[in-house]
Structure formats: C-alpha cells, structure tokens
Design a protein around this motif. Structure first.
Motif, PDB file in Angstrom:
ATOM      1  N   ASP A 178       0.838  -1.203   0.000  1.00  0.00           N
ATOM      2  CA  ASP A 178       0.000   0.000   0.000  1.00  0.00           C
ATOM      3  C   ASP A 178       0.874   1.254   0.000  1.00  0.00           C
ATOM      4  OD1 ASP A 178       0.841  -0.797   2.485  1.00  0.00           O
ATOM      5  OD2 ASP A 178      -1.017  -0.275   3.525  1.00  0.00           O
ATOM      6  N   ARG A 179       1.970   1.194   0.786  1.00  0.00           N
ATOM      7  CA  ARG A 179       2.901   2.312   0.816  1.00  0.00           C
ATOM      8  C   ARG A 179       3.551   2.497  -0.558  1.00  0.00           C
ATOM      9  NH1 ARG A 179       8.372   1.777   3.990  1.00  0.00           N
ATOM     10  NH2 ARG A 179       9.397   3.666   3.244  1.00  0.00           N
ATOM     11  N   TYR A 180       3.837   1.377  -1.210  1.00  0.00           N
ATOM     12  CA  TYR A 180       4.450   1.425  -2.540  1.00  0.00           C
ATOM     13  C   TYR A 180       3.548   2.160  -3.529  1.00  0.00           C
ATOM     14  CZ  TYR A 180       6.571  -0.225  -6.877  1.00  0.00           C
ATOM     15  OH  TYR A 180       7.156  -0.289  -8.115  1.00  0.00           O
ATOM     16  N   ILE A 181       2.283   1.747  -3.547  1.00  0.00           N
ATOM     17  CA  ILE A 181       1.311   2.383  -4.455  1.00  0.00           C
ATOM     18  C   ILE A 181       1.197   3.874  -4.130  1.00  0.00           C
ATOM     19  CG2 ILE A 181      -1.196   2.584  -4.759  1.00  0.00           C
ATOM     20  CD1 ILE A 181      -0.379   0.471  -6.548  1.00  0.00           C
ATOM     21  N   GLN A 182       1.168   4.214  -2.839  1.00  0.00           N
ATOM     22  CA  GLN A 182       1.027   5.614  -2.442  1.00  0.00           C
ATOM     23  C   GLN A 182       2.246   6.441  -2.849  1.00  0.00           C
ATOM     24  OE1 GLN A 182      -0.297   4.496   1.631  1.00  0.00           O
ATOM     25  NE2 GLN A 182      -1.265   6.513   1.609  1.00  0.00           N
ATOM     26  N   GLU A 183       3.458   5.870  -2.571  1.00  0.00           N
ATOM     27  CA  GLU A 183       4.670   6.653  -2.817  1.00  0.00           C
ATOM     28  C   GLU A 183       5.016   6.772  -4.291  1.00  0.00           C
ATOM     29  OE1 GLU A 183       8.013   5.837  -0.326  1.00  0.00           O
ATOM     30  OE2 GLU A 183       6.828   6.029   1.507  1.00  0.00           O
ATOM     31  N   LEU A 184       4.448   5.876  -5.106  1.00  0.00           N
ATOM     32  CA  LEU A 184       4.641   6.013  -6.543  1.00  0.00           C
ATOM     33  C   LEU A 184       3.943   7.280  -7.046  1.00  0.00           C
ATOM     34  CD1 LEU A 184       4.189   2.492  -8.170  1.00  0.00           C
ATOM     35  CD2 LEU A 184       6.225   3.916  -8.234  1.00  0.00           C
ATOM     36  N   GLY A 185       2.967   7.749  -6.257  1.00  0.00           N
ATOM     37  CA  GLY A 185       2.239   8.957  -6.638  1.00  0.00           C
ATOM     38  C   GLY A 185       1.384   8.777  -7.881  1.00  0.00           C
ATOM     39  N   LEU A 186       0.810   7.604  -8.026  1.00  0.00           N
ATOM     40  CA  LEU A 186       0.006   7.309  -9.215  1.00  0.00           C
ATOM     41  C   LEU A 186      -1.353   7.999  -9.161  1.00  0.00           C
ATOM     42  CD1 LEU A 186       0.500   3.441  -9.361  1.00  0.00           C
ATOM     43  CD2 LEU A 186       1.659   5.150 -10.776  1.00  0.00           C
ATOM     44  N   ARG A 187      -1.906   8.267 -10.319  1.00  0.00           N
ATOM     45  CA  ARG A 187      -3.308   8.680 -10.387  1.00  0.00           C
ATOM     46  C   ARG A 187      -4.150   7.411 -10.452  1.00  0.00           C
ATOM     47  NH1 ARG A 187      -3.993  12.852 -14.779  1.00  0.00           N
ATOM     48  NH2 ARG A 187      -2.572  14.528 -14.227  1.00  0.00           N
ATOM     49  N   PRO A 188      -5.316   7.433  -9.795  1.00  0.00           N
ATOM     50  CA  PRO A 188      -6.158   6.229  -9.895  1.00  0.00           C
ATOM     51  C   PRO A 188      -6.578   5.977 -11.343  1.00  0.00           C
ATOM     52  CG  PRO A 188      -7.297   8.019  -8.735  1.00  0.00           C
ATOM     53  CD  PRO A 188      -5.893   8.465  -8.944  1.00  0.00           C
ATOM     54  N   VAL A 189      -6.646   4.701 -11.727  1.00  0.00           N
ATOM     55  CA  VAL A 189      -7.109   4.370 -13.080  1.00  0.00           C
ATOM     56  C   VAL A 189      -8.631   4.389 -13.139  1.00  0.00           C
ATOM     57  CG1 VAL A 189      -5.084   3.029 -13.750  1.00  0.00           C
ATOM     58  CG2 VAL A 189      -6.978   1.886 -12.586  1.00  0.00           C
ATOM     59  N   HIS A 190      -9.253   4.337 -11.964  1.00  0.00           N
ATOM     60  CA  HIS A 190     -10.712   4.441 -11.915  1.00  0.00           C
ATOM     61  C   HIS A 190     -11.126   4.878 -10.522  1.00  0.00           C
ATOM     62  CE1 HIS A 190     -14.963   3.106 -11.589  1.00  0.00           C
ATOM     63  NE2 HIS A 190     -14.990   3.570 -12.822  1.00  0.00           N
ATOM     64  N   GLU A 191     -12.244   5.558 -10.450  1.00  0.00           N
ATOM     65  CA  GLU A 191     -12.706   6.076  -9.176  1.00  0.00           C
ATOM     66  C   GLU A 191     -14.235   6.095  -9.177  1.00  0.00           C
ATOM     67  OE1 GLU A 191     -10.809   9.781  -8.398  1.00  0.00           O
ATOM     68  OE2 GLU A 191     -11.606   9.948  -6.374  1.00  0.00           O
ATOM     69  N   ASP A 192     -14.846   5.639  -8.088  1.00  0.00           N
ATOM     70  CA  ASP A 192     -16.302   5.781  -7.964  1.00  0.00           C
ATOM     71  C   ASP A 192     -16.655   5.878  -6.487  1.00  0.00           C
ATOM     72  OD1 ASP A 192     -16.288   3.163  -6.942  1.00  0.00           O
ATOM     73  OD2 ASP A 192     -16.663   2.279  -8.910  1.00  0.00           O
ATOM     74  N   GLU A 193     -17.946   5.737  -6.155  1.00  0.00           N
ATOM     75  CA  GLU A 193     -18.373   5.941  -4.769  1.00  0.00           C
ATOM     76  C   GLU A 193     -17.789   4.893  -3.808  1.00  0.00           C
ATOM     77  OE1 GLU A 193     -20.195   4.839  -7.205  1.00  0.00           O
ATOM     78  OE2 GLU A 193     -21.279   3.055  -6.535  1.00  0.00           O
ATOM     79  N   THR A 194     -17.300   3.769  -4.335  1.00  0.00           N
ATOM     80  CA  THR A 194     -16.763   2.734  -3.441  1.00  0.00           C
ATOM     81  C   THR A 194     -15.281   2.922  -3.133  1.00  0.00           C
ATOM     82  OG1 THR A 194     -16.141   1.251  -5.243  1.00  0.00           O
ATOM     83  CG2 THR A 194     -18.374   1.014  -4.377  1.00  0.00           C
ATOM     84  N   GLY A 195     -14.546   3.626  -4.019  1.00  0.00           N
ATOM     85  CA  GLY A 195     -13.117   3.807  -3.777  1.00  0.00           C
ATOM     86  C   GLY A 195     -12.353   4.193  -5.028  1.00  0.00           C
ATOM     87  N   GLN A 196     -11.022   4.022  -4.941  1.00  0.00           N
ATOM     88  CA  GLN A 196     -10.146   4.358  -6.060  1.00  0.00           C
ATOM     89  C   GLN A 196      -9.331   3.132  -6.435  1.00  0.00           C
ATOM     90  OE1 GLN A 196      -7.995   7.528  -4.046  1.00  0.00           O
ATOM     91  NE2 GLN A 196      -8.902   9.025  -5.459  1.00  0.00           N
ATOM     92  N   LEU A 197      -9.177   2.932  -7.753  1.00  0.00           N
ATOM     93  CA  LEU A 197      -8.419   1.781  -8.233  1.00  0.00           C
ATOM     94  C   LEU A 197      -7.063   2.235  -8.779  1.00  0.00           C
ATOM     95  CD1 LEU A 197      -8.923  -1.321  -8.602  1.00  0.00           C
ATOM     96  CD2 LEU A 197      -9.406  -0.811 -10.990  1.00  0.00           C
ATOM     97  N   PHE A 198      -6.003   1.564  -8.298  1.00  0.00           N
ATOM     98  CA  PHE A 198      -4.650   1.885  -8.756  1.00  0.00           C
ATOM     99  C   PHE A 198      -4.033   0.649  -9.402  1.00  0.00           C
ATOM    100  CE2 PHE A 198      -5.565   4.783  -5.323  1.00  0.00           C
ATOM    101  CZ  PHE A 198      -5.045   6.000  -5.764  1.00  0.00           C
ATOM    102  N   ARG A 199      -3.181   0.922 -10.393  1.00  0.00           N
ATOM    103  CA  ARG A 199      -2.537  -0.197 -11.078  1.00  0.00           C
ATOM    104  C   ARG A 199      -1.108   0.175 -11.450  1.00  0.00           C
ATOM    105  NH1 ARG A 199      -5.956  -3.410 -13.682  1.00  0.00           N
ATOM    106  NH2 ARG A 199      -7.197  -1.692 -14.475  1.00  0.00           N
ATOM    107  N   THR A 200      -0.182  -0.764 -11.238  1.00  0.00           N
ATOM    108  CA  THR A 200       1.183  -0.515 -11.701  1.00  0.00           C
ATOM    109  C   THR A 200       1.828  -1.820 -12.138  1.00  0.00           C
ATOM    110  OG1 THR A 200       3.306   0.502 -11.169  1.00  0.00           O
ATOM    111  CG2 THR A 200       2.251  -0.709  -9.403  1.00  0.00           C
TER     112      THR A 200
END
Lengths: 286, 121
Positions: free
Chosen positions: A209-231
């Motif tokens: 989770d820290r890795y995804i956060q520190e990469l500073g990525l923009r979410p690939v998708h976002e809706d009322e349930t949350g944000q999706l990240f991919r790398t």
C-alpha cells in the motif's frame, strides 16, 4: 534378488521415521569436536578402500574452504561441484539408510557406511584428496519457517562462524539488508529489482500500500466505493492492482490488493466480497 | 465469484448489508443449512472474529429470532437466518439493523499472487 516393486505396509509405515531422522541430520548446526569428525572422515576413506588422509585442513564455512582449496590445489578445484556435502547429503543418504536397514540391502549399501556415519556425527562440506582433506565447520544457524523453508526475520537463515551467511524470506534468498535493514528499501529499488521473487519479498517488507502511495500514481478508476490503482513491473506479468477504500466507521483509508484485471473500483470492492459488481450496493454500511 | 445470491423471503430489498469486513448477501431461503453454529453465552451469534484484534461481528437476539449455520467445509462462509429484525454489532463499527431473511455471511478477502487471504478487522 528380484526388483523391489513396492513397499510392504510395515516398511511404508517406517518411512516417516526416516524422514524425521534425516531431516534432523541435515539441519544439524555446530560446532563439533574436530577429532570426532576427523575419525569419521578416516572411516569414509576406509570404506572407499583408501588410506586415511595425512592432513586435515579446516575452514569456518564452505566458502572459506573453497578458497583454500583453490589456492592449494589450483583455480577451480574448490568449485562446490567437487565437494562432498556431509549433512547436506541427507536427502540421498537417508534413502540408502532406509534401503539398508528396512529392505535388507546391507551388502549393496556397504560403501556408504562411512558417509552415513560421518553425516550422523555432523560432518559438513569437505573436499577429499588422497593425502589431505579440506573440511568446513557446520553452520551455526539454520532457521526455517513453519513450512520448512529457509526463513529468518532478524538475522541470517544460514550462518557460519566465519561470518558467511545466507539471508532468506520464506525460502527466497534475498540481499542482507532486505532482512536486516528494510528501511533501506525504496520505491525505486522495488521497481527496478529484476528478480520477481526477490521483488515480492521487498514489496512485502516495504508495504504494497505504501508502494502504491509513494509512486504517486493517479487512480485508473474512481467511484463511490473507492479508487483503483494499477502498476506494472519490468519482466513480470504480475500487475499490482489495489483498491483504496475508506473505513466508514473510522474514516481510515486502506488498500486491498485485488486481481490484476479489475477495471473499476466497484468491481474490485465487490470482488473482495466474492459478489458480482451489480449485486454490491449495500443498503446499509458501517 | 460463481456463487449466486438469489431473492429472500423476508425482505423485498435484495441489497446486501456491510459492516467492515463482513458482507451479508441476501440468498435463497431454501439453501442447504449445514451445521448450526453454537451461540456464545455473552455475544450471542458470532458471525466472524478478527484474528488479530478479537473483535467480533455479532448479533444478540432471542433464540427464535436468528440462527447461524456453517455452509462451507472451510467454515468461512456461513448462512444467517433472520426471523425477526435483529441488530448486528461490532466494537469498531456502528450497529446495523438487519431485516428478516436469509443471508450468506461473506468475509472480505485480499488477492495475493500466491492465492487468497482473508481480511480481518
């Protein structure tokens, strides 16, 4: 004597005992009394129809002994392929021990008596020559996880008295600082690590989770349930896909890893509960 | 996936309830029940326990109001049968009122490259 096609139930029942016995032999740690080991080695030579060696040369680890052998006997002579592995030959010595004691093959396994006794006594790696034998101390540490894989979280998984060490995380050999100084792990190191297994360990130590956060990525998708990240990682089909959700009670955000092919945050959250996305719309949530 | 949640007898609403890492998915009342889970003398029906914290998702209700059954061999999925309105409690989450009906108790899980892992809060 005919070929042995199968074990009797009695023989089969004894296999487990041999497994435990030889596992313990293979995992022995030192130190050992040199005179005991040298006597055992003399017996190994005797079983092979040879005179005992005149000289015994000791080293703290197989690595150190290999260096000595290279120096005294010529470059390449210390190659691990030229060594006998002592206690680390447990896997096949155990097989012949069973054949000798339970299958009545005493004559056929006679030549191995010396090696078997030596392994029992706790002999480590050795390089045999006619007049001289080069021999290593046993490891001082062998650490495993519950599944028997090499694993240690605060020190070497295999350690020798001369400082030679192997660092491992659930069976994956990793650089020393991944175990001892996880604070040295950076986003860049995880990203650039070429070995997928080592990278997985680094990612676990670093926190995905820290890795995804520190990469500073923009979410690939976002809706009322949350944000999706991919790398993605180099040379690895395994894509890291995580959904960031917020705990409704505490307001704390947290990440959950989901299958690589998730397309929307809702699909990902629904997956974490094993329901199709169209059925994931809680009427009440806390 | 694969397991399909169908309509319920007790409520027209087919949407699930969620409390933290537990989802109550409405299901077919005719679903096989399996073995009834014993009540905890203090907490009543314990739907799920967080291994790390010991926090429980639980329902305190009269015996005839609700019952819990093990429906999968690994004991992860359970069937909750609610006959009268009850309340689902958890130490860290707000209580939620549950309408009568049959529900599959689904634990949140996480993907790992090696397999699945259950999430526990």
């Amino acid at each position: 004597m005919g070929m042995i096609e199968e074990l009797t139930p009695e023989q089969d029942a004894k296999l487990e005992g041999y497994y435990g016995k030889w596992l313990a032999i293979g995992l022995q740690t030192g130190p050992r009394d040199h005179s005991v080991i040298e006597r055992a080695l003399a017996d190994v030579y005797k079983c092979g129809g040879l005179k005992p060696p005149k000289r015994f040369v000791w080293g703290g680890s197989p690595v150190e002994v290999a260096r000595i052998v290279d120096k005294e006997c010529g470059a390449g002579a210390g190659d691990p392929g030229h060594a006998c592995y002592g206690t680390h030959d447990a896997s096949w010595l155990g097989f012949y021990d069973f054949m000798r004691a339970e299958m009545g093959l005493a004559e056929e396994t006679k030549e191995l008596e010396g090696l078997t006794e030596a392994a029992l006594a706790g002999i480590s790696w050795f390089w045999p020559y006619e007049d001289v034998v080069y021999i290593s101390e046993l490891p001082t540490v062998v650490a495993q996880d519950q599944e028997g894989r090499l694993h240690a979280e605060t020190g070497p998984a295999i350690g020798y008295s001369d400082g030679t060490a192997v660092w491992a995380w659930h069976g994956v050999q990793v650089p020393e600082d991944v175990i001892m100084h996880p604070e040295n792990i950076t986003v860049e190191r995880v990203r650039d690590e070429a070995n997928a297994e080592v990278r997985r360990v680094m990612l676990e130590r670093f926190g995905q989770d820290r890795y995804i956060q520190e990469l500073g990525l923009r979410p690939v998708h976002e809706d009322e349930t949350g944000q999706l990240f991919r790398t993605e990682f180099k040379n690895d089909p395994e894509v890291l896909t995580m959904v960031r959700v917020v705990d409704t009670s505490t307001g704390r955000p947290y990440f959950l890893r989901v299958p690589p092919d998730m397309q929307t945050a809702k699909e990902a959250v629904a997956w974490t509960f094993d329901v199709p996305p169209q059925e994931y719309s809680p009427r009440a949530e806390s | 996936m694969g397991r399909k949640a169908k309509g319920t007898k007790g409520s027209e609403d087919r949407r699930p309830y969620r409390q933290g890492d537990v989802l109550l998915v409405p299901c077919d009342a005719g679903m096989e029940h399996g073995v009834e889970v014993k009540r905890d003398p203090v907490r009543g029906l314990v739907l799920a326990v967080g291994e790390a914290t010991g926090h429980m998702h639980h329902i305190q209700a009269p015996v005839d109001a609700a019952a819990l059954f093990d429906i999968s061999p690994d004991k992860l999925d359970r069937l909750l049968e609610v006959r009268m309105p009850v309340t689902l409690y958890h130490d860290e989450h707000a209580p939620i009122g549950i309408d009568p009906g049959s529900y599959v108790v689904r634990r949140q899980r996480e993907y790992t490259p090696q397999g699945l892992r259950t999430v526990e809060d």
